[in-house]
Write a protein that holds these residues in place. Structure first.
Motif, PDB file in Angstrom:
ATOM      1  N   GLN A 252      11.873  -9.566   5.145  1.00  0.00           N
ATOM      2  CA  GLN A 252      10.427  -9.756   5.159  1.00  0.00           C
ATOM      3  C   GLN A 252       9.969 -10.197   6.543  1.00  0.00           C
ATOM      4  O   GLN A 252      10.694 -10.880   7.262  1.00  0.00           O
ATOM      5  N   GLN A 255       3.124 -11.594   8.676  1.00  0.00           N
ATOM      6  CA  GLN A 255       1.932 -10.754   8.755  1.00  0.00           C
ATOM      7  C   GLN A 255       1.317 -10.797  10.159  1.00  0.00           C
ATOM      8  O   GLN A 255       0.852  -9.773  10.673  1.00  0.00           O
ATOM      9  N   ARG A 265       4.655  -2.054  10.926  1.00  0.00           N
ATOM     10  CA  ARG A 265       4.765  -2.434   9.518  1.00  0.00           C
ATOM     11  C   ARG A 265       6.198  -2.313   9.005  1.00  0.00           C
ATOM     12  O   ARG A 265       6.614  -3.042   8.107  1.00  0.00           O
ATOM     13  N   TYR A 266       6.987  -1.410   9.562  1.00  0.00           N
ATOM     14  CA  TYR A 266       8.363  -1.187   9.110  1.00  0.00           C
ATOM     15  C   TYR A 266       9.373  -1.715  10.128  1.00  0.00           C
ATOM     16  O   TYR A 266      10.526  -1.312  10.148  1.00  0.00           O
ATOM     17  N   THR A 619       0.631  -4.204  -6.357  1.00  0.00           N
ATOM     18  CA  THR A 619       1.346  -3.020  -5.878  1.00  0.00           C
ATOM     19  C   THR A 619       1.378  -1.985  -6.991  1.00  0.00           C
ATOM     20  O   THR A 619       1.739  -2.295  -8.123  1.00  0.00           O
ATOM     21  N   LYS A 647       0.860   2.074   0.987  1.00  0.00           N
ATOM     22  CA  LYS A 647       1.120   1.133   2.074  1.00  0.00           C
ATOM     23  C   LYS A 647       1.074  -0.319   1.561  1.00  0.00           C
ATOM     24  O   LYS A 647       0.683  -1.227   2.281  1.00  0.00           O
ATOM     25  N   GLN A 648       1.484  -0.518   0.337  1.00  0.00           N
ATOM     26  CA  GLN A 648       1.443  -1.842  -0.264  1.00  0.00           C
ATOM     27  C   GLN A 648       2.768  -2.575  -0.046  1.00  0.00           C
ATOM     28  O   GLN A 648       3.671  -2.059   0.612  1.00  0.00           O
ATOM     29  N   ASP A 649       2.851  -3.791  -0.601  1.00  0.00           N
ATOM     30  CA  ASP A 649       4.011  -4.654  -0.359  1.00  0.00           C
ATOM     31  C   ASP A 649       4.965  -4.637  -1.554  1.00  0.00           C
ATOM     32  O   ASP A 649       4.534  -4.687  -2.706  1.00  0.00           O
ATOM     33  N   ASP A 650       6.250  -4.600  -1.249  1.00  0.00           N
ATOM     34  CA  ASP A 650       7.271  -4.729  -2.282  1.00  0.00           C
ATOM     35  C   ASP A 650       7.315  -6.165  -2.799  1.00  0.00           C
ATOM     36  O   ASP A 650       7.508  -6.403  -3.992  1.00  0.00           O
ATOM     37  N   SER A 652       5.988 -10.496  -1.471  1.00  0.00           N
ATOM     38  CA  SER A 652       5.331 -11.355  -0.479  1.00  0.00           C
ATOM     39  C   SER A 652       5.713 -12.809  -0.703  1.00  0.00           C
ATOM     40  O   SER A 652       5.959 -13.231  -1.842  1.00  0.00           O
ATOM     41  N   PRO A 673       7.382  -4.423   3.021  1.00  0.00           N
ATOM     42  CA  PRO A 673       6.586  -3.297   2.524  1.00  0.00           C
ATOM     43  C   PRO A 673       7.405  -2.387   1.609  1.00  0.00           C
ATOM     44  O   PRO A 673       8.640  -2.331   1.697  1.00  0.00           O
ATOM     45  N   ARG A 676       8.302   4.033   2.693  1.00  0.00           N
ATOM     46  CA  ARG A 676       7.438   5.191   2.825  1.00  0.00           C
ATOM     47  C   ARG A 676       7.887   6.308   1.879  1.00  0.00           C
ATOM     48  O   ARG A 676       8.996   6.300   1.361  1.00  0.00           O
TER      49      ARG A 676
END
Length: 687
Positions: A252, A255, A265-266, A619, A647-650, A652, A673, A676
């Motif tokens: 992780q 942000q 992001r990745y 998500t 493009k959401q989060d796995d 947080s 995230p 893709r």
């Protein structure tokens, strides 16, 4: 369609479904069994189970399911969410019934005749790594939510699942998969007849980079060899398994690092994170039935290893070298279960009584936490030798009071002993504890093909052995309190299951779980923290429709309220506890011609801090699979994962970290995230 059973077989299944890796049915009941093909995802017929929240995921439901990771097999359990916050070789993160189960605490899983959760683990209590599974070999997943089964012990507060492998394949398999982000997989499997039994073999080789700026380079080798003989009532099997993996990890990320453009992001803030793991096991199971007595015995021995490098706070503790740490362990554990069931009337009523005994011993030598930089050891925070021993007798009785009323009463006793030999003698010592867990269920009906349930049960989870003997914090040297070895859970459930509408099976459950404290040991820091009692309650609904033409649709929905039960100025919300979870799927087609599957999964927002002032986003993901089966035993399947490229989060988190160049720690959301959009094409030949 499903499995048609006469009443005596229902008694057998009620008593034994949770007791052994394969249900050991009475000989008479086995002769009456009439099996027909299961088309749907579930086989949860009225009259087969002791709770609205228990059931079976079929082989058909597993094979048609698009899977990004092996652990997502458990997402077939209604209400379960499986995510990842690190590299693919690490155990997944699990969520169920308002629990952030971390890497396995409070959900017990056995697979291939062996319990999988690992207590006093280097990374997390109850660590549940399912990367060694081969989905094509799974025959079914039997699940039970809540602490209502006498055969379920440690880590089964929120529920349990038993993953069975087939003993025989319909045909040998040669499968080759290629896909985006360097995905490559080879599988060879078969089950030839040998003497009076059969040999199941499988070999898997896999590589996957994932959709990360720093490729995972995940490499996995997996092997299975099993000999089995006999029937579900009288027979045996012996299984050997081997698994080895290496990977890099994109953990992780903060942000603010993405918002500032420091990384994408990745991207990653420490490209040397990752790890390696191995697992070697030998297990066996024996079952015998004669007249009105059924016996079961299973035994296992496992040797596992993990070396995990992580960096979640970057330069918070060490502004020069960074905060990367290694969690490492070498473990050998062995044990088994023996049980016997009597099918005999009591006072003129049908009854099944089961006596069982479970034993297990874990030796972790060593389990270590070390400060590292680029995987080079700088110092050792703590290193321990840990031994855990447990013994658990249990008894269960199913009693038919009336044709439409039965009770299932259980009692379980668990005794634990921990021994810790630490590199700091003041943290060494022994601890022991025991707990008694009563269970009771009443099942009413069916009326109009609808059955009703009342469930009550007590369960528990063990805490890390190091927390039971600790005296001082190994990092700061401050005095700390020891923790209770075993933490009690109480569960309540009201439910119903119905097949009143032709082709539709539905279930509804209202439940509550109360726990003496949340998980205590913090594996990422090697310390303990004060804990708080908790209370969770919720509603779950599952429905499946199977059309006469073989089209299957299912939908599940769960609402949960999770709160700390005491009063504290910090707040009452439990960080990471989801309040809404939903899924839906559509499956069509068989082995020949066209087939397809479309699945949607919704993971609701969660509080990330006790006062609920910071929350995660939700998500929503869609996966798809289409295939064609040829008459000459060849099949082609095409999968698209994250179909709409969300493009959401796995997952947080919210905590303080410090980036390179920052003058002070910053509290921030840290997220992993979802990957893709990815595609995979599989060619399979059966021979």
């Amino acid at each position: 369609m499903g499995i048609i059973r006469r009443p005596m077989h229902r008694i057998t299944l009620v008593a034994l479904a949770a007791l052994a890796p394969i249900a050991a049915n009475a000989q008479q009941a086995a002769k009456e069994l009439d099996v027909v093909e299961v088309i749907g995802r579930y086989s949860n017929n009225v009259g087969e189970w002791d709770a609205a929240s228990a059931g079976v995921v079929t082989q058909e439901g597993i094979s048609k399911r698009p899977l990004l990771r092996n652990g997502e097999v458990l997402e077939a359990v209604p209400g379960m969410i499986v995510t990842q916050h690190s590299g693919e070789g690490k155990a997944n993160q699990y969520f169920l019934r308002g629990y952030n189960l971390d890497h396995g605490t409070d959900f017990a899983v056995s697979a291939v005749d062996t319990p999988i959760n690992l207590g006093s683990h280097a990374h997390g209590q109850g660590y549940l790594d399912l990367n060694f599974l081969i989905p094509e070999l799974i025959s079914r997943v039997v699940y039970q939510k809540g602490p209502y089964a006498a055969a379920d012990g440690d880590f089964a507060s929120a529920g349990s699942a038993r993953i069975d492998y087939v003993e025989r394949l319909p045909a040998s398999i040669a499968s080759l998969t290629g896909g985006s982000f360097g995905y490559r997989r080879l599988l060879l499997a078969g089950s030839p007849q040998v003497g009076d039994g059969s040999v199941l073999y499988a070999f898997e080789s896999l590589h996957n980079d994932g959709s990360w700026d720093r490729p995972n380079d995940y490499r996995r080798l997996n092997g299975v060899l099993r000999y089995s003989q006999g029937t579900v009532s009288n027979g045996f099997r012996v299984t050997a398994m081997a698994y080895n993996a290496d990977w890099f990890a994109t953990d992780q990320i903060a942000q603010r690092a993405v918002d500032s453009g420091a990384i994408g992001r990745y991207g990653t803030l420490d490209p040397t994170d990752g790890g390696s793991a191995s697992r070697y096991s030998l297990s066996s199971q024996w079952r015998a039935s004669q007249n009105d007595v059924s016996r079961n015995a299973s035994f296992y021995i496992v040797r596992s290893r993990l070396s995990l490098f992580s960096n979640f706070t970057y330069f918070l503790d060490d502004p020069v070298n960074g905060d990367q740490f290694q969690q490492a362990e070498h473990r050998t554990y062995y044990g088994g279960t023996v049980s016997q069931s009597w099918f005999a009337p009591l006072a003129g009523h049908d009854s099944v009584t089961t006596l069982g005994l479970q034993a297990r011993r874990d030796r972790v030598s060593p389990v270590a936490l070390r400060h590292t930089a680029a995987r080079e050891v700088l110092s050792t925070t703590r290193e321990d030798q840990v031994t855990i021993q447990s013994l658990a007798p249990y008894v269960s009785n199913t009693f038919f009071w009336l044709p439409k009323l039965r009770s299932i009463a259980g009692l379980r006793y668990d005794a634990y002993r921990f021994r810790v030999d630490s590199d700091n003698p003041v943290n060494s010592g022994t601890a022991s504890d025991s707990i008694v867990s009563p269970k009771i269920t009443f099942a009413f009906g069916p009326w109009e093909r609808t059955e009703y349930f009342i469930n009550y049960g007590q369960g528990f989870h063990s805490n890390d052995a190091r927390g039971t003997t600790i005296t001082i914090d190994p990092a700061s040297g401050a005095a700390v309190d020891r923790v209770s070895p075993l933490v009690r859970t109480r569960g309540y459930e009201l439910g119903m299951r119905s097949q009143a509408i032709p082709g539709v099976t539905s279930s509804l459950a209202l439940w509550e779980l109360k726990q003496g404290s949340e998980l205590l040991f913090v594996g990422d820091a090697g310390t303990t923290e004060p804990s708080r009692p908790s209370s969770r309650r919720g509603l779950e609904w599952l429905a499946e429709y199977v059309s006469p033409k073989g089209i299957a649709a299912d939908v599940s929905f769960a609402l949960t309220q999770a709160r700390f039960a005491d009063s504290d100025p910090a707040g009452s919300y439990i960080p990471g506890a989801p309040d809404r979870v939903a899924s839906a799927g559509l499956t069509a087609g068989g082995k020949l011609g066209w087939s397809g599957s479309l699945r949607w999964r919704y993971f609701g927002p969660r509080p990330l801090i006790e006062d609920n002032s910071v929350r995660s986003s939700s998500t929503s993901l869609v996966n798809a699979k289409v295939g064609y089966g040829f008459e000459k035993r060849m099949a082609v399947n095409f999968e698209v994962l994250n179909l709409f490229n969300s493009k959401q989060d796995d997952i947080s988190y919210y905590y303080a970290s410090q980036l390179r160049g920052e003058a002070a720690p910053v509290a921030d959301i840290h997220f992993h995230p979802v990957e893709r959009r990815a595609w995979r094409l599989t060619f399979t030949v059966n021979f």
